[in-house]
Every structure is written in structure tokens, then in C-alpha cells.
Design a protein around this motif. Structure first.
Motif, short mmCIF file in Angstrom:
data_model
loop_
_atom_site.label_atom_id
_atom_site.label_comp_id
_atom_site.label_asym_id
_atom_site.label_seq_id
_atom_site.Cartn_x
_atom_site.Cartn_y
_atom_site.Cartn_z
N LEU A 8 -49.00 16.99 -28.80
CA LEU A 8 -48.73 15.98 -27.78
C LEU A 8 -48.64 16.57 -26.38
O LEU A 8 -48.89 15.86 -25.39
N GLY A 9 -48.26 17.82 -26.28
CA GLY A 9 -48.00 18.43 -24.98
C GLY A 9 -46.51 18.36 -24.68
O GLY A 9 -45.81 17.44 -25.11
N GLU A 10 -46.02 19.34 -23.93
CA GLU A 10 -44.59 19.43 -23.65
C GLU A 10 -44.07 18.22 -22.89
O GLU A 10 -42.98 17.71 -23.17
N ALA A 11 -44.85 17.73 -21.93
CA ALA A 11 -44.39 16.60 -21.11
C ALA A 11 -44.18 15.35 -21.96
O ALA A 11 -43.14 14.68 -21.86
N VAL A 12 -45.14 15.03 -22.82
CA VAL A 12 -45.03 13.84 -23.66
C VAL A 12 -43.92 14.00 -24.68
O VAL A 12 -43.12 13.08 -24.91
N ALA A 13 -43.82 15.18 -25.30
CA ALA A 13 -42.78 15.42 -26.29
C ALA A 13 -41.39 15.23 -25.69
O ALA A 13 -40.52 14.59 -26.28
N THR A 14 -41.19 15.76 -24.50
CA THR A 14 -39.89 15.63 -23.84
C THR A 14 -39.62 14.19 -23.44
O THR A 14 -38.48 13.70 -23.52
N GLY A 73 -24.85 9.48 -33.54
CA GLY A 73 -26.20 8.93 -33.61
C GLY A 73 -27.20 10.05 -33.77
O GLY A 73 -26.91 11.22 -33.48
N PRO A 74 -28.40 9.72 -34.23
CA PRO A 74 -29.42 10.75 -34.46
C PRO A 74 -29.95 11.32 -33.14
O PRO A 74 -29.99 10.65 -32.12
N THR A 75 -30.34 12.57 -33.20
CA THR A 75 -30.97 13.23 -32.07
C THR A 75 -32.40 13.59 -32.46
O THR A 75 -32.61 14.13 -33.55
N LEU A 76 -33.34 13.29 -31.60
CA LEU A 76 -34.74 13.63 -31.89
C LEU A 76 -35.09 14.93 -31.21
O LEU A 76 -34.93 15.09 -30.00
N THR A 77 -35.59 15.87 -31.99
CA THR A 77 -36.17 17.10 -31.46
C THR A 77 -37.59 17.19 -32.00
O THR A 77 -37.78 17.36 -33.22
N VAL A 78 -38.56 17.05 -31.14
CA VAL A 78 -39.96 17.10 -31.56
C VAL A 78 -40.28 18.52 -32.01
O VAL A 78 -39.97 19.49 -31.31
N SER A 79 -40.91 18.64 -33.16
CA SER A 79 -41.20 19.96 -33.74
C SER A 79 -42.27 20.69 -32.93
O SER A 79 -43.02 20.08 -32.15
N ASP A 80 -42.36 21.99 -33.15
CA ASP A 80 -43.35 22.79 -32.42
C ASP A 80 -44.79 22.33 -32.66
O ASP A 80 -45.57 22.22 -31.71
N PRO A 81 -45.19 22.06 -33.92
CA PRO A 81 -46.57 21.57 -34.12
C PRO A 81 -46.82 20.23 -33.41
O PRO A 81 -47.91 20.01 -32.85
N GLU A 82 -45.82 19.35 -33.45
CA GLU A 82 -45.97 18.06 -32.76
C GLU A 82 -46.03 18.26 -31.25
O GLU A 82 -46.80 17.59 -30.56
N ARG A 83 -45.23 19.20 -30.74
CA ARG A 83 -45.25 19.49 -29.31
C ARG A 83 -46.61 20.04 -28.89
O ARG A 83 -47.12 19.73 -27.82
N ALA A 84 -47.17 20.89 -29.74
CA ALA A 84 -48.48 21.47 -29.43
C ALA A 84 -49.55 20.39 -29.36
O ALA A 84 -50.46 20.43 -28.52
N ASP A 96 -30.24 16.09 -19.44
CA ASP A 96 -31.44 15.42 -19.94
C ASP A 96 -32.48 15.26 -18.83
O ASP A 96 -33.68 15.42 -19.06
N LEU A 97 -32.02 14.99 -17.62
CA LEU A 97 -32.92 14.89 -16.49
C LEU A 97 -33.52 16.24 -16.15
O LEU A 97 -34.71 16.35 -15.81
N ARG A 98 -32.72 17.29 -16.28
CA ARG A 98 -33.24 18.64 -16.02
C ARG A 98 -34.30 19.02 -17.06
O ARG A 98 -35.27 19.71 -16.73
N ALA A 99 -34.11 18.58 -18.30
CA ALA A 99 -35.11 18.87 -19.34
C ALA A 99 -36.44 18.20 -19.00
O ALA A 99 -37.51 18.79 -19.19
N LEU A 100 -36.37 16.97 -18.51
CA LEU A 100 -37.59 16.27 -18.11
C LEU A 100 -38.27 16.99 -16.94
O LEU A 100 -39.49 17.17 -16.93
#
Length: 201
Positions: free
Chosen positions: A130-136, A117-128, A155-159
């Protein structure tokens, strides 16, 4: 006007066929309304701001291609988080959606049934933006929607690393779960409405 979002979106009026369907299970109807208030529009949002809840809602609705709820939550996201954030999240949802659920089974007897299945990784510009918390949180929501059986401690540790507390993480997971239920409810009632209209014609 009714305070029940599902009734409003489907234009369910008192005494209509869909109203009778929902009235047959009053506790389920009431609980759905209460869950919406608690998870989307709580008086005290705690560590998960109203804007974040709206962004996650439109993201999950977009992943499911749930247009009625998607339009509603997009409007809410624009109101609470601004146009730039809303546009970014809608675009992410459109890019990242796929048929699911997928993922790798851990159980010996089910390994052969695993699907990629696909994995979503929010790009650096999008992270900037939205903010790290929202992107994660969006990455986690994508995981729960499309690859739920792969969710694990990492995944919980990433959050947590993004700033979410244990209570916040529970809230985020409850929100995604509720949205999946709400989407299925609206879809099911839409299907019943179509069948009713076909029977009349």
C-alpha cells in the motif's frame, strides 16, 4: 440518472416516499452531495490522491459493515488503486472491525467509563503493497472510527512522518468524518424504507 450517490444506491426515484423525506431538507441533501464531490471525487485532489480516498472510503465502510456503500467504494478502489490494494484494504477492514467507539477517557469523572478497543497496525507486507502513507492513513482512520477519544498529537506526528502535510491530515480527518455521516444517512434511509414497506404490507 441522478448524480446523488445515496439516491442511486437506494434507488430513490422522484416522488417516492424516501425522495419526499430527503426533499424536506433540501440544503442537507445538497450539502451531502457537495461534500461527496469535494472529499471523494474532487477535481483537484491535492495531496490526497483519488486512489487513497477510495481506499479509505472502502475501509471505513467495511469497518461499519455498510454493505451498500462498501460495495460501491470497493468498485471505486479497484478502479483507482487496483485489485491488490483494494483486496488488501477490504481484508484489513474485515479483520479490524469491532463495536465502538472505545478508548480511554482522559477526564477524571469519566475514567471509569473507559473501554478497551482494538488497535490496527498494518503489517510490513501490507505496508509494502500500500505504501507507508496509505498504511498510516488507514491506521488513523481506524483510530478515528473505533477509538476517537484516544486521538492525540502522537497520531498526528505519525501521519506527518509518513509524508502527510497539515492540509492533507485535515482532509483525511474530514473524509473519515464525512463517511461516518454518509453511512448513518444510508442506514437511516434504509430503515425508513423498511418501515414504509412493512406498513404497506
Amino acid at each position: 440518472m441522478t448524480d446523488d450517490l445515496v439516491d442511486r444506491l437506494l434507488d430513490i426515484t422522484p416522488g417516492s416516499p424516501l425522495d419526499r423525506v430527503r426533499a424536506a431538507r433540501p440544503e442537507a441533501r445538497a450539502n451531502a452531495r457537495l461534500s461527496h464531490r469535494a472529499l471523494i471525487e474532487p477535481a483537484d485532489p491535492g495531496g490526497v490522491p483519488h486512489a487513497t480516498r477510495a481506499l479509505i472510503a472502502v475501509f471505513v465502510a467495511t469497518l461499519h459493515e455498510a454493505s451498500r456503500l462498501g460495495d460501491h467504494y470497493e468498485g471505486l478502489a479497484r478502479e483507482r488503486a487496483g485489485d491488490d490494494a483494494a483486496n488488501t484494504v477490504v481484508a484489513l477492514g474485515e479483520w479490524a472491525r469491532a463495536h465502538g467507539p472505545a478508548g480511554r477517557h482522559r477526564e477524571d469523572g469519566l475514567v471509569d467509563e473507559s473501554t478497551d478497543g482494538p488497535t490496527l497496525t498494518v503489517s510490513d507486507p501490507e505496508r509494502a503493497l500500500l505504501g507507508e502513507a496509505v498504511a498510516t492513513a488507514l491506521e488513523h482512520a481506524h483510530l478515528l472510527v473505533l477509538r476517537p477519544r484516544e486521538a492525540g498529537p502522537d497520531d498526528l506526528r505519525a501521519l506527518a512522518a509518513a509524508g502527510w502535510t497539515t492540509t492533507d491530515i485535515v482532509t483525511l480527518s474530514q473524509l473519515v468524518s464525512f463517511l461516518a455521516f454518509q453511512i448513518r444517512l444510508v442506514h437511516g434511509l434504509e430503515a425508513l424504507s423498511t418501515r414504509t414497506e412493512d406498513a404497506r404490507s
